[in-house]
Design a protein around this motif. Structure first.
Motif, PDB file in Angstrom:
ATOM      1  N   HIS A 155       6.756 -13.720 -15.972  1.00 41.52           N
ATOM      2  CA  HIS A 155       7.497 -13.648 -14.597  1.00 41.52           C
ATOM      3  C   HIS A 155       6.425 -14.033 -13.493  1.00 41.52           C
ATOM      4  CE1 HIS A 155      10.667 -11.610 -16.604  1.00 41.52           C
ATOM      5  NE2 HIS A 155      12.353 -12.491 -15.964  1.00 41.52           N
ATOM      6  N   PHE A 156       6.706 -15.211 -12.823  1.00 42.86           N
ATOM      7  CA  PHE A 156       6.200 -15.540 -11.615  1.00 42.86           C
ATOM      8  C   PHE A 156       5.877 -14.288 -10.763  1.00 42.86           C
ATOM      9  CE2 PHE A 156       6.501 -17.478  -6.742  1.00 42.86           C
ATOM     10  CZ  PHE A 156       4.730 -18.253  -7.268  1.00 42.86           C
ATOM     11  N   ILE A 157       5.395 -13.575  -9.580  1.00 44.19           N
ATOM     12  CA  ILE A 157       6.120 -12.205  -8.235  1.00 44.19           C
ATOM     13  C   ILE A 157       6.210 -13.794  -7.300  1.00 44.19           C
ATOM     14  CG2 ILE A 157       5.067 -10.951  -7.394  1.00 44.19           C
ATOM     15  CD1 ILE A 157       2.893 -10.429  -9.536  1.00 44.19           C
ATOM     16  N   PRO A 158       7.303 -13.423  -6.636  1.00 42.92           N
ATOM     17  CA  PRO A 158       7.504 -14.334  -5.331  1.00 42.92           C
ATOM     18  C   PRO A 158       7.017 -13.721  -3.986  1.00 42.92           C
ATOM     19  CG  PRO A 158       9.894 -12.935  -6.663  1.00 42.92           C
ATOM     20  CD  PRO A 158       8.547 -12.820  -7.296  1.00 42.92           C
ATOM     21  N   PRO A 159       6.712 -14.846  -3.580  1.00 43.44           N
ATOM     22  CA  PRO A 159       5.670 -14.560  -2.327  1.00 43.44           C
ATOM     23  C   PRO A 159       5.340 -12.992  -1.118  1.00 43.44           C
ATOM     24  CG  PRO A 159       6.792 -17.064  -2.652  1.00 43.44           C
ATOM     25  CD  PRO A 159       6.869 -15.924  -3.328  1.00 43.44           C
ATOM     26  N   ARG A 160       7.063 -12.574  -1.320  1.00 47.60           N
ATOM     27  CA  ARG A 160       7.157 -11.978   0.047  1.00 47.60           C
ATOM     28  C   ARG A 160       6.609 -10.797  -1.038  1.00 47.60           C
ATOM     29  NH1 ARG A 160       9.874  -7.296  -0.143  1.00 47.60           N
ATOM     30  NH2 ARG A 160      11.563  -8.189  -1.562  1.00 47.60           N
ATOM     31  N   ILE A 161       6.905 -10.349  -2.514  1.00 47.29           N
ATOM     32  CA  ILE A 161       6.740  -9.072  -2.858  1.00 47.29           C
ATOM     33  C   ILE A 161       4.885  -9.310  -3.982  1.00 47.29           C
ATOM     34  CG2 ILE A 161       6.963  -7.916  -5.395  1.00 47.29           C
ATOM     35  CD1 ILE A 161       9.724  -8.747  -5.150  1.00 47.29           C
ATOM     36  N   TRP A 162       4.234 -10.206  -3.980  1.00 44.03           N
ATOM     37  CA  TRP A 162       2.757 -10.115  -3.951  1.00 44.03           C
ATOM     38  C   TRP A 162       2.481 -10.317  -2.639  1.00 44.03           C
ATOM     39  CZ3 TRP A 162      -1.317 -13.070  -1.832  1.00 44.03           C
ATOM     40  CH2 TRP A 162      -2.342 -12.972  -2.579  1.00 44.03           C
ATOM     41  N   ALA A 163       2.449 -10.806  -1.649  1.00 44.38           N
ATOM     42  CA  ALA A 163       1.940 -10.312  -0.351  1.00 44.38           C
ATOM     43  C   ALA A 163       1.904  -8.983   0.009  1.00 44.38           C
ATOM     44  CB  ALA A 163       2.440 -10.620   0.401  1.00 44.38           C
ATOM     45  N   TYR A 164       2.965  -8.098  -0.316  1.00 46.30           N
ATOM     46  CA  TYR A 164       3.014  -7.023   0.019  1.00 46.30           C
ATOM     47  C   TYR A 164       2.927  -6.057  -0.802  1.00 46.30           C
ATOM     48  CZ  TYR A 164       5.521  -2.265  -0.230  1.00 46.30           C
ATOM     49  OH  TYR A 164       5.307  -0.942  -0.053  1.00 46.30           O
ATOM     50  N   GLN A 165       2.162  -6.219  -2.577  1.00 44.56           N
ATOM     51  CA  GLN A 165       1.609  -4.882  -3.059  1.00 44.56           C
ATOM     52  C   GLN A 165      -0.012  -5.975  -2.926  1.00 44.56           C
ATOM     53  OE1 GLN A 165      -0.459  -6.711  -5.952  1.00 44.56           O
ATOM     54  NE2 GLN A 165       0.263  -8.928  -5.759  1.00 44.56           N
ATOM     55  N   ALA A 166       0.036  -7.084  -2.392  1.00 41.53           N
ATOM     56  CA  ALA A 166      -2.107  -7.124  -2.402  1.00 41.53           C
ATOM     57  C   ALA A 166      -2.509  -6.715  -1.367  1.00 41.53           C
ATOM     58  CB  ALA A 166      -2.115  -8.485  -2.503  1.00 41.53           C
ATOM     59  N   ALA A 167      -1.652  -6.306  -0.495  1.00 40.04           N
ATOM     60  CA  ALA A 167      -1.468  -5.591   0.783  1.00 40.04           C
ATOM     61  C   ALA A 167      -1.818  -4.188   0.725  1.00 40.04           C
ATOM     62  CB  ALA A 167      -0.793  -5.887   1.680  1.00 40.04           C
ATOM     63  N   ARG A 168      -0.897  -3.656  -0.165  1.00 33.60           N
ATOM     64  CA  ARG A 168      -1.139  -2.543  -0.405  1.00 33.60           C
ATOM     65  C   ARG A 168      -2.016  -1.876  -1.407  1.00 33.60           C
ATOM     66  NH1 ARG A 168       0.925   1.901   2.570  1.00 33.60           N
ATOM     67  NH2 ARG A 168       1.524   2.962   0.625  1.00 33.60           N
ATOM     68  N   MET A 169      -2.253  -2.456  -1.779  1.00 31.81           N
ATOM     69  CA  MET A 169      -3.567  -2.091  -2.906  1.00 31.81           C
ATOM     70  C   MET A 169      -4.888  -1.953  -2.440  1.00 31.81           C
ATOM     71  SD  MET A 169      -3.019  -3.667  -6.859  1.00 31.81           S
ATOM     72  CE  MET A 169      -2.771  -5.401  -6.448  1.00 31.81           C
ATOM     73  N   GLN A 170      -5.119  -3.371  -1.748  1.00 34.83           N
ATOM     74  CA  GLN A 170      -5.961  -3.062  -0.463  1.00 34.83           C
ATOM     75  C   GLN A 170      -6.146  -2.024   0.600  1.00 34.83           C
ATOM     76  OE1 GLN A 170      -6.862  -7.028   1.376  1.00 34.83           O
ATOM     77  NE2 GLN A 170      -8.055  -6.172   2.803  1.00 34.83           N
ATOM     78  N   ALA A 171      -5.225  -1.788   0.960  1.00 35.02           N
ATOM     79  CA  ALA A 171      -5.114  -0.368   1.526  1.00 35.02           C
ATOM     80  C   ALA A 171      -5.127   0.830   1.335  1.00 35.02           C
ATOM     81  CB  ALA A 171      -3.957  -0.411   2.308  1.00 35.02           C
ATOM     82  N   PHE A 172      -5.373   0.643  -0.102  1.00 38.40           N
ATOM     83  CA  PHE A 172      -5.692   2.302  -0.966  1.00 38.40           C
ATOM     84  C   PHE A 172      -7.002   2.124  -0.851  1.00 38.40           C
ATOM     85  CE2 PHE A 172      -6.611   3.822  -4.876  1.00 38.40           C
ATOM     86  CZ  PHE A 172      -6.188   5.080  -5.131  1.00 38.40           C
ATOM     87  N   LEU A 173      -7.375   0.873  -1.028  1.00 35.87           N
ATOM     88  CA  LEU A 173      -9.388   0.436  -1.234  1.00 35.87           C
ATOM     89  C   LEU A 173      -9.859   1.038  -0.448  1.00 35.87           C
ATOM     90  CD1 LEU A 173      -8.942  -2.255  -4.421  1.00 35.87           C
ATOM     91  CD2 LEU A 173      -9.256  -0.114  -4.549  1.00 35.87           C
ATOM     92  N   GLU A 174      -9.484  -0.184   0.317  1.00 30.27           N
ATOM     93  CA  GLU A 174     -10.254   0.195   1.777  1.00 30.27           C
ATOM     94  C   GLU A 174      -9.867   1.949   1.656  1.00 30.27           C
ATOM     95  OE1 GLU A 174      -8.135  -2.017   4.325  1.00 30.27           O
ATOM     96  OE2 GLU A 174      -9.225  -4.121   3.848  1.00 30.27           O
ATOM     97  N   ASP A 175      -8.767   2.949   2.273  1.00 28.06           N
ATOM     98  CA  ASP A 175      -8.587   4.130   2.192  1.00 28.06           C
ATOM     99  C   ASP A 175      -9.421   4.808   1.608  1.00 28.06           C
ATOM    100  OD1 ASP A 175      -7.700   6.206   3.969  1.00 28.06           O
ATOM    101  OD2 ASP A 175      -5.408   6.568   2.442  1.00 28.06           O
ATOM    102  N   PHE A 176     -10.087   4.728   0.306  1.00 30.79           N
ATOM    103  CA  PHE A 176     -10.907   5.324  -0.221  1.00 30.79           C
ATOM    104  C   PHE A 176     -12.597   4.868   0.208  1.00 30.79           C
ATOM    105  CE2 PHE A 176     -14.751   4.798  -4.022  1.00 30.79           C
ATOM    106  CZ  PHE A 176     -14.259   6.336  -3.978  1.00 30.79           C
ATOM    107  N   ILE A 177     -12.840   4.013   0.189  1.00 28.27           N
ATOM    108  CA  ILE A 177     -14.162   3.546   0.727  1.00 28.27           C
ATOM    109  C   ILE A 177     -14.305   4.685   1.990  1.00 28.27           C
ATOM    110  CG2 ILE A 177     -15.710   1.476   1.878  1.00 28.27           C
ATOM    111  CD1 ILE A 177     -14.107  -0.296  -0.396  1.00 28.27           C
ATOM    112  N   ALA A 178     -13.051   4.291   3.106  1.00 25.32           N
ATOM    113  CA  ALA A 178     -13.012   5.041   3.896  1.00 25.32           C
ATOM    114  C   ALA A 178     -13.828   6.252   4.235  1.00 25.32           C
ATOM    115  CB  ALA A 178     -12.436   4.859   5.691  1.00 25.32           C
ATOM    116  N   HIS A 179     -13.897   7.388   2.908  1.00 26.19           N
ATOM    117  CA  HIS A 179     -13.547   8.582   3.103  1.00 26.19           C
ATOM    118  C   HIS A 179     -14.977   8.364   1.423  1.00 26.19           C
ATOM    119  CE1 HIS A 179      -9.349   8.539   5.361  1.00 26.19           C
ATOM    120  NE2 HIS A 179     -10.250   9.466   5.903  1.00 26.19           N
TER     121      HIS A 179
END
Length: 634
Positions: A155-179
């Motif tokens: 399935h093609f990931i709808p734009p809203r869901i794609w943007a949300y999951q990408a932002a959350r994964m980036q937040a997880f990774l940045e949180d790790f790097i910050a700590h």
């Protein structure tokens, strides 16, 4: 006799072959849950077929692929063994007319194309094997009898869901790097305590002495270091909130959880989560396959500067899907650096542990450039999850597992599909499963959805087909034309090869109406075309079917169109130099666009090829063939 990397021996006569991590069960006797009920003769014949796939004059094969081939063939051999009067599999052809229904019933629709391809390969290897299972007309008939498997497109990931999951994964990774420094300090403190209490990490990994566990609440053995509860350690290093935020459902705190959930193992699982999220993030922005992402190493990200475009971020790694390429390239978003930095930190910490354990077979490259995703080598990790070699890739690094691996990564309600989301699903997935991906459902992620979504996005943005093929490492439609030998010898995508063979058998049963159309022309005029197709005109469907089964009727696909010749001394499928003048061939006008591009590609290659060389002569011959084709089909 086989000897695996651990020194275990498997003999030819064994009913089970252990090859790497794969077990092939040739179990003789009545059919059961663990055996297919092969007769001894059919078990030995199936072993010979497997030996051909391993050692025959063909491309190399992985353990997983070998297992898939075994699965595709074993049901046919079992069907021969379970007949009222069992027959040897190499007599299938002799009795085919009477057992074709049983053979077809034994083939699962999902294995249809793969099984047909395996039977075709074994027919080609008949001289090497010393026997023939089925002839091509019989293989074609068998293919007709097996129902078509309706595969589900990712399935093609709808734009809203794609943007949300990408932002959350980036937040997880940045949180790790910050700590990152805090996590490293915590990791080193725990590692040091294990080293102190067990004398070495190697002892800690092997010794069952819970009294020496640094995380015990109270001292019990004199001279040991006790750090208190893991919650206290995490609090002391300032990472308790980070762990609670991502490793548990929203609203939970480490202080409110039982100690069994907040032990030192939580740190190992969090490091695994860094690998899962980082791998998925790279897939999200590059379309790289899961297997390819798992082979990336710490130096995989390169940055090239362009005067117009600025910095271009590129992943480099290995792909074996279309060709054996140890140095492949994928363009990726600049934020990929976040994922690579996070995973590299964990990879180096775990590599240090593996080095100290001493019994992990590390290569030099594993020290200086470790895989981004590493197994849990920490002595406090579950022993069942540890293996010897870093080259054996760990399992479970798939975004589909986020609920159990990283429960705090996504909010469930944010993944609930809206009417607008469903419209995107239906638009780009004709066979969309609306029971799972319809309005009101929670979106189910799979790693391959990223490839599907990337492909749609690139196409919608006007990215050329050639660029999309390069990015996704797909097989170009014209690639087979650049090889001099038959297609069965090419190192192509195995799935593509199966489809190619399947198409050959599909075209054996082509109806006359398809060939009589204006798309097909003979280089020798309309009269010759009519002569070639006369059999179709004067024969009934049953007569045509009988001729196909007896091998009297040959219709096969070529690069330029259709060939009716039973045997071609020039190679037939991929060597098209002689096709535009062949009296037995029909040219397909629909291939003009493809062949126009082929001509341009050849012209570009000729610029750098020295005169008088065999390669230049071959390319010039192809160029003339392309010109002739364009004239014939004009």
């Amino acid at each position: 006799m086989f000897v695996d990397e651990d020194g275990k021996t498997t003999y030819w006569g064994d009913s089970r072959w252990q090859i790497g991590h794969v077990t092939l069960n040739f179990g003789y006797g009545p059919a059961s849950s663990t055996s297919l009920g092969l007769t001894p003769t059919n078990g030995d014949l199936l072993k010979q077929c497997m030996a051909w796939f391993i050692w025959g004059n063909r491309r190399a094969i992985s353990c997983n692929t070998l297992s898939a081939y075994f699965t595709q063939l074993k049901y046919i051999f079992s069907a021969c063994s379970q007949l009222a009067v069992p027959i040897a599999a190499h007599h299938m052809g002799r009795f085919f007319n009477t057992i074709e229904a049983e053979l077809a019933a034994a083939i699962r629709p999902s294995n249809r194309e793969g099984t047909i391809a395996r039977l075709h390969e074994l027919w080609q290897a008949s001289e090497w094997l010393g026997f023939t299972l089925l002839e091509p007309p019989q293989i074609a008939r068998l293919r007709e009898l097996v129902p078509v498997h309706e595969g589900q497109q990712h399935h093609f990931i709808p734009p809203r869901i794609w943007a949300y999951q990408a932002a959350r994964m980036q937040a997880f990774l940045e949180d790790f790097i910050a700590h990152k420094l805090e996590f490293e300090a915590l990791f080193q403190e725990i590692t040091g305590a294990y080293r102190e209490n067990f004398i070495s990490l190697a002892n800690a990994a092997k010794t069952k002495r819970p009294g020496r566990n640094p995380g015990r609440q109270a001292e019990s053995i004199s001279g040991c270091v006790y750090l208190g509860s893991f919650y206290d350690m995490a609090q002391r290093h300032g990472v308790a909130e980070v762990l609670a935020r991502w490793m548990f459902s929203p609203g939970r705190s480490l202080a409110s959880l039982p100690s069994i959930q907040v032990s030192v193992k939580l740190l190992a699982h969090y490091f695994n989560a860094v690998g899962l999220v980082g791998t998925s993030y790279l897939q999200c922005f590059s379309g790289i396959r899961t297997g390819e992402a798992m082979l990336l190493r710490s130096t995989c990200l390169a940055i090239e500067s362009d005067a117009v475009l600025g910095d271009i971020h590129i992943l480099n790694g290995e792909t074996t899907k279309t060709i054996q390429e140890p140095d492949a390239r994928w363009m990726v978003a600049s934020t990929a650096a976040v994922a690579v930095e996070a995973m590299t930190a964990v990879a180096r910490w775990r590599t240090d542990i593996a080095t100290e354990l001493g019994d992990i077979p590390l290569k030099e490259v594993d020290h200086v450039n470790p895989f981004l995703v590493q197994r849990m080598y920490e002595p406090w990790a579950s022993s069942s999850l540890k293996v010897a070699a870093p080259s054996k890739r760990p399992n479970g690094y798939n975004i589909a597992n986020w609920r159990t691996k990283v429960p705090g990564l996504f909010e469930v309600q944010a993944l609930r599909i809206t009417a607008e989301d469903e419209a995107y699903v239906r638009r780009f997935s004709a066979n969309a499963d609306v029971t799972r991906y319809g309005r009101g459902c929670i979106w189910h992620f799979t790693s391959h959805q990223y490839r599907r979504t990337i492909q749609v996005m690139m196409a919608a943005s006007g990215v050329s087909l050639e660029s999309r093929q390069q990015q996704l490492k797909h097989l170009a439609s014209s690639q087979s034309a650049y090889y001099a030998k038959g297609f069965e010898n090419l190192r192509l995508n195995r799935n593509f090869g199966d489809e190619l063979i399947s198409t050959r058998y599909e075209l054996v049963s082509v109806e006359a109406g398809l060939l009589h159309g204006p798309e097909y022309v003979s280089p020798h005029g309309e009269a010759r075309k009519s002569e070639l197709l006369r059999f179709f005109d004067v024969s009934s469907r049953d007569e045509i079917a009988k001729a196909q089964k007896k091998g009297l009727l040959t219709v096969k696909q070529t690069v330029l169109g259709i060939c009716t010749k039973s045997y071609c001394e020039y190679g037939g499928h991929d060597n098209y130099v002689h096709c535009p003048n062949c009296v037995d061939g029909l040219m397909d006008k629909r291939k003009r666009g493809h062949m126009h591009q082929e001509g341009r590609t050849i012209a570009a290659r000729l610029i750098d090829i020295p005169a008088g060389t065999p390669l230049r002569s071959a390319l010039e011959a192809r160029s003339k063939a392309v010109e002739r084709f364009m004239d014939v089909t004009a």
